[in-house]
Design an enzyme around this catalytic site. Sequence first.
Site, mmCIF file in Angstrom:
data_model
loop_
_atom_site.group_PDB
_atom_site.id
_atom_site.type_symbol
_atom_site.label_atom_id
_atom_site.label_comp_id
_atom_site.label_asym_id
_atom_site.label_seq_id
_atom_site.Cartn_x
_atom_site.Cartn_y
_atom_site.Cartn_z
ATOM 1 N N GLU A 174 -1.020 -11.006 -8.993
ATOM 2 C CA GLU A 174 -1.852 -12.172 -8.686
ATOM 3 C C GLU A 174 -2.539 -12.744 -9.921
ATOM 4 O OE1 GLU A 174 -1.602 -9.520 -6.849
ATOM 5 O OE2 GLU A 174 -0.861 -10.318 -4.948
ATOM 6 N N HIS B 246 -6.241 -8.096 5.254
ATOM 7 C CA HIS B 246 -5.426 -9.206 5.751
ATOM 8 C C HIS B 246 -6.228 -10.135 6.658
ATOM 9 C CE1 HIS B 246 -2.230 -6.419 4.534
ATOM 10 N NE2 HIS B 246 -1.370 -7.403 4.626
HETATM 11 C C1 LIG Z 1 -2.353 -7.202 -4.440
HETATM 12 C C2 LIG Z 1 -1.391 -7.381 -3.319
HETATM 13 N N1 LIG Z 1 -0.607 -8.474 -3.290
HETATM 14 C C3 LIG Z 1 0.250 -8.668 -2.267
HETATM 15 C C4 LIG Z 1 0.336 -7.769 -1.260
HETATM 16 C C5 LIG Z 1 1.292 -8.002 -0.104
HETATM 17 N N2 LIG Z 1 2.389 -7.031 -0.157
HETATM 18 C C6 LIG Z 1 2.342 -5.903 0.568
HETATM 19 S S1 LIG Z 1 3.617 -4.898 0.245
HETATM 20 C C7 LIG Z 1 4.280 -5.970 -0.875
HETATM 21 C C8 LIG Z 1 5.543 -5.595 -1.597
HETATM 22 C C9 LIG Z 1 5.401 -4.317 -2.335
HETATM 23 O O1 LIG Z 1 6.578 -3.974 -2.961
HETATM 24 P P1 LIG Z 1 6.725 -2.635 -3.775
HETATM 25 O O2 LIG Z 1 5.566 -2.456 -4.685
HETATM 26 O O3 LIG Z 1 8.075 -2.651 -4.383
HETATM 27 O O4 LIG Z 1 6.613 -1.484 -2.696
HETATM 28 P P2 LIG Z 1 7.481 -1.229 -1.371
HETATM 29 O O5 LIG Z 1 6.721 -1.812 -0.227
HETATM 30 O O6 LIG Z 1 8.822 -1.842 -1.545
HETATM 31 O O7 LIG Z 1 7.543 0.246 -1.233
HETATM 32 C C10 LIG Z 1 3.484 -7.118 -0.957
HETATM 33 C C11 LIG Z 1 3.798 -8.270 -1.796
HETATM 34 C C12 LIG Z 1 -0.502 -6.646 -1.320
HETATM 35 N N3 LIG Z 1 -0.489 -5.710 -0.353
HETATM 36 N N4 LIG Z 1 -1.347 -6.484 -2.343
#
Ligand SMILES: Cc1ncc(C[n+]2csc(CCOP(=O)(O)OP(=O)(O)O)c2C)c(N)n1
Lengths: 326, 393
Positions: free
Chosen positions: A62, A131
Amino acid sequence: MAMEKMSIAKALNESLRKALDNDPKVLIMGEDVGKLGGVFRITDGLQKDFGEDRVIDTPLAESGIVGTAIGLALRGYRPVVEIQFDGFVFPAYDQIVTQLAKMHARALGKIKLPVVIRIPYGGGIGAVEHHSESPEALFAHVAGLKVVSPSNASDAYWMMQQAVQSDDPIIFFEPKRRYWDKGEVETDTIPGPLHKASVARTGTDLTLVAYGPMVKVCLEAAAAAQEEGKSIEVLDLRSMSPIDFDAIQTSVEKTGRLVVVHEAPVFYGSGAEIAARITERCFYHLEAPVLRVGGYHAPYPPARLEDEYLPGLDRVLDAVDRSLAY
Amino acid sequence: MTVESTAARKPRRSSKRTSAVKTTAKTSAKTPQSSEPELVQLLTPEGERLEHPDYSIDLTAEELRGLYRDMVLTRRFDAEATALQRQGELGLWASLLGQEAAQIGSGRALRDDDYVFPTYREHGVAWCRGVDPTNLLGMFRGVNHGGWDPNTNNFHLYTIVIGSQTLHATGYAMGVAKDGADSAVIAYFGDGASSQGDVAESFTFSAVYNAPVVFFCQNNQWAISEPTEKQTRVPLYQRAQGFGFPGVRVDGNDVLACLAVTRSALERARRGEGPTLVEAFTYRMGAHTTSDDPTKYRADEERAAWEAKDPILRLRTYLEKEGAADEAFFTALDEESEALGKRVREAVRAMPDPDPIAIFDNVYADGNPLVDEERAQFAAYQASFADTAEEGK
Ligand SMILES: Cc1ncc(C[n+]2csc(CCOP(=O)(O)OP(=O)(O)O)c2C)c(N)n1
């Protein structure tokens, strides 16, 4: 005249589409805004039609999203960035507050920062932590930022157009639990300026001021109060910074009573600002102290308790009764 | 280096591509990090045992069966939770399907006094720590924001904000080192998280302070809809080098390799040699969460290709080939698995909604007059409805 019925989500999508069409400098940026169309599908189909150079899937960062949007704006672009949910804006808070808000002033007004930061905000969708929050006061407190929130499809459509065209940074809070609410949108004529409040319902006994998701609750409360013979005026603020105090003053001078309603915690919230200013402006018109209805000084609760936390019809009507009892 | 130059010369994508799904599959095949360079593997997808000069491991038949059991039960629990979400019992679920080996392998490498900082998907690691699986469901059901005492099992609360916990893990590890303790800390995160500033900062701090922390990145290829190539142009494990500590890529669907590599990284931390980045190269077989729709961005063939590398199947093949488990073992495990499913189902359905006044619980450790005032107002307001209900009778 082109009248169309659409949801707030669709109105935002159409509005962004129009903005991309009208001005090649407009960019959409954010996590998952491309193929997925955003987790709420607000940018659905835009990457398909405008390409990956204009609708940009960003790394999951972000601070990076907002920081690079600042750089793009300095280079003449007009980035519209999406922060996926309210609680995730804080990694970018530093860039927004220490940089985005202040650069225009520091550069003696010589540079412009036309950045729109879209944030789906507020509760009521049964989500997990981070959220469902309403952090608008944290942004409204910062000079240099403008903070707005539409409550209906028509405003969503037009306020987004106006935000994109504005040369100031705008924090655009989208009431996520209202995304699927439908309303008429007149797509040809601009209804009014971005920062002007609108009278959502006229009345004579008391003024309810709200914005974003709470406007609907206040309209329902006003309708319920009508059945008990009370005439309530509902003002949709639309902008939390600046605030259209003239509109509130006009209404309060008529009704003599004011209740401010928002989801965010009451303590240090936008209701406090409105109450203070209106007390200054309308002291001799007020028949009762300005009351506030909002969230508590507690973390936003787990989903099963959010109905207790969020101001609903009963809590608004309770405040109406308390005000009228003075 | 070829990696960078390939990335730089990659043609800009045209906006005219229509078949979204195909584009993803094709492009990611070309990117450096998905060409599977040098990953540590001890058990092939066909269940063949390999040796590795740096990561040799020798497990008894019982230990192998234990890892298998952990993976099967974790998958069963996960499937049950997904089903419960579909039935409306949970608001959301983040499935670990496909990541069992990464989680069980790394989880079983830990000692009791090690400390774990998970994301929101580490159900298998929680299992290894002895956290009752039903405790994990409270936050997804919406009755709490955590649901367990992190210090009972040295397993911290799930973290939703991406990347934040890596700094907590680093700080905790700095504390461990200051205390002169010989335990280690492990931080879990995803490939998407690797883009966050917090993660970069945790790399910096851990390197500078030589903190005994292992960064365990499960590269499941996707951050919601974004492929790893939208987060990085170099293989993730190579990031560590720039911060001054080693990085290693392990086959994340190989439980033996995950165990061996994590164990080695933890030992390194214990010896006071500082952090290691482990990249477990794996795959998220299901949706990102139950709210996600992967058909919008990814090809079915991709999942099919990864199913052939299923972590559970390959260990089963190996167990059978080695005669390390008999039919009775598998039958008993099936029964245990069913029983776990039933227990979880019943526990969730019986999970009560919290008392609304709990909104005001634990806001401050030392109390706060404003919270007390609001709690009293809230209680009085709630009670006013009870009165009305009484009067109505
Ligand atoms: C700071 C932040 N930005 C956006 C989100 C929304 N979000 C939740 S999970 C996710 C993807 C995460 O991907 P990754 O780090 O590869 O982990 P995975 O869920 O694939 O294990 C996003 C964008 C969040 N939880 N926190």
